[in-house]
Every structure is written in structure tokens, then in C-alpha cells.
Design a protein around this motif. Structure first.
Motif, PDB file in Angstrom:
ATOM      1  N   VAL A  27       0.861  -1.182   0.000  1.00 26.85           N
ATOM      2  CA  VAL A  27       0.000   0.000   0.000  1.00 26.85           C
ATOM      3  C   VAL A  27       0.896   1.230   0.000  1.00 26.85           C
ATOM      4  CG1 VAL A  27      -0.229  -0.051   2.526  1.00 26.85           C
ATOM      5  CG2 VAL A  27      -1.870   1.237   1.169  1.00 26.85           C
ATOM      6  N   ILE A  28       0.556   2.199  -0.844  1.00 22.62           N
ATOM      7  CA  ILE A  28       1.259   3.485  -0.832  1.00 22.62           C
ATOM      8  C   ILE A  28       0.223   4.595  -0.941  1.00 22.62           C
ATOM      9  CG2 ILE A  28       3.426   2.631  -1.822  1.00 22.62           C
ATOM     10  CD1 ILE A  28       2.558   3.830  -4.490  1.00 22.62           C
ATOM     11  N   GLN A  29       0.568   5.754  -0.419  1.00 25.96           N
ATOM     12  CA  GLN A  29      -0.303   6.912  -0.579  1.00 25.96           C
ATOM     13  C   GLN A  29       0.254   7.764  -1.705  1.00 25.96           C
ATOM     14  OE1 GLN A  29      -0.866   9.605   2.774  1.00 25.96           O
ATOM     15  NE2 GLN A  29      -2.922  10.072   2.041  1.00 25.96           N
ATOM     16  N   LEU A  30      -0.608   8.106  -2.650  1.00 28.64           N
ATOM     17  CA  LEU A  30      -0.217   8.909  -3.800  1.00 28.64           C
ATOM     18  C   LEU A  30      -0.183  10.392  -3.423  1.00 28.64           C
ATOM     19  CD1 LEU A  30      -2.448   7.057  -6.408  1.00 28.64           C
ATOM     20  CD2 LEU A  30      -0.029   6.652  -5.907  1.00 28.64           C
ATOM     21  N   ASN A  31       0.414  11.221  -4.277  1.00 28.88           N
ATOM     22  CA  ASN A  31       0.525  12.659  -4.011  1.00 28.88           C
ATOM     23  C   ASN A  31      -0.828  13.337  -3.823  1.00 28.88           C
ATOM     24  OD1 ASN A  31       3.286  12.688  -4.064  1.00 28.88           O
ATOM     25  ND2 ASN A  31       3.418  13.210  -6.221  1.00 28.88           N
ATOM     26  N   ASN A  32      -1.868  12.836  -4.495  1.00 31.42           N
ATOM     27  CA  ASN A  32      -3.187  13.461  -4.388  1.00 31.42           C
ATOM     28  C   ASN A  32      -3.995  12.956  -3.183  1.00 31.42           C
ATOM     29  OD1 ASN A  32      -3.909  10.919  -5.213  1.00 31.42           O
ATOM     30  ND2 ASN A  32      -4.846  11.550  -7.138  1.00 31.42           N
ATOM     31  N   GLY A  33      -3.398  12.122  -2.345  1.00 38.67           N
ATOM     32  CA  GLY A  33      -4.084  11.619  -1.153  1.00 38.67           C
ATOM     33  C   GLY A  33      -4.746  10.268  -1.345  1.00 38.67           C
ATOM     34  N   ASN A  34      -4.881   9.816  -2.584  1.00 33.99           N
ATOM     35  CA  ASN A  34      -5.445   8.492  -2.851  1.00 33.99           C
ATOM     36  C   ASN A  34      -4.452   7.415  -2.443  1.00 33.99           C
ATOM     37  OD1 ASN A  34      -7.674   9.760  -3.906  1.00 33.99           O
ATOM     38  ND2 ASN A  34      -7.063   9.480  -6.036  1.00 33.99           N
TER      39      ASN A  34
END
Length: 133
Positions: free
Chosen positions: A90-97
Motif C-alpha cells: 500500500v502506498i499513498q499517492l501525491n493526491n491523497g489516494n
């Protein structure tokens, strides 16, 4: 040397005193739960992925978000698309998704969720048959 040892001991004791302990009471004794990966998101909350279900062969993907006070919200994905796939990253993307990938046997799946873990898009990839000659 004694001064360095005492400094190290003080730091270790300080870390142990300041450490937080969370207890997540998830399911009951008859529920299979396996946590596979975790991250700290940009809000400072822990995001944990894994599986939960009847046993290790009949389960559904699980996402738990734990805030800094130890309160948590869990999401279990039981629909046909997610089947019994096991999240492995799991990773968090720059846009918060969030981008979550996982596997089920020889197949794998990728999915994008918004910050509240509502599905935005998901795709299952099947392993191509390999011809042996």
C-alpha cells in the motif's frame, strides 16, 4: 565509556516510556485475520492492509486506518472483484489516494482508493498461460 553507556540507556528508556501501544480488537476467536503491510500516511495515521475471513483460504481484503489516539476504522472488501486477493503493498499517492496491490494465486490485482477507501478503479491481471515446448 560509562558516560556513553548511560546516555544510550537514557535514550532507550525515554523511547520506551514515550512509545504508544495500540490494541486492535478485530473479529473474534473464530475469525482469521492476517496483516501484511502498513504505512504512515501524510496525516500521521497508520494504514494497515491485510485479510480477514473464515480461514486462510476464505478471506477478504482488509484496510484499517488507525489515528494517533489509537482509534481505528476498518474496511472489508467482500465483492466479487476483490474475491480473496491478499493485499501485499500500500502506498499513498501525491493526491491523497491510495494504491494497493495484491495477489491471488498466480494472478495479481491493483486498485486505487480515495482517502476514505472508496474504490476509484481496480484491475485484475491474470497470469498468461505459458506453453512448454
Amino acid at each position: 565509556m560509562k558516560k556513553h553507556f548511560l546516555t544510550l540507556l537514557t535514550v532507550i528508556i525515554s523511547m520506551a516510556v514515550n512509545a504508544q501501544q495500540w490494541e486492535i480488537d478485530y473479529g473474534d476467536a473464530n475469525t482469521y485475520t492476517k496483516l501484511t503491510q502498513s504505512i504512515v500516511n501524510r496525516n500521521g495515521n497508520a494504514v494497515i492492509v491485510g485479510v480477514t475471513g473464515n480461514d486462510d483460504t476464505h478471506h477478504h481484503p482488509l484496510v484499517i486506518e488507525v489515528d494517533t489516539d489509537g482509534n481505528y476504522v476498518s474496511h472489508v472488501f467482500e465483492d466479487d472483484l476483490f474475491g480473496m486477493f491478499t493485499p501485499i503493498d500500500v502506498i499513498q499517492l501525491n493526491n491523497g489516494n491510495y494504491f494497493i496491490s495484491g495477489s491471488k494465486g498466480d494472478n495479481f490485482m491493483v486498485a486505487v482508493f480515495d482517502s476514505d477507501f472508496n474504490e476509484i478503479n481496480a484491475k485484475r491481471y491474470m497470469k498468461p498461460d505459458v506453453a512448454i515446448s
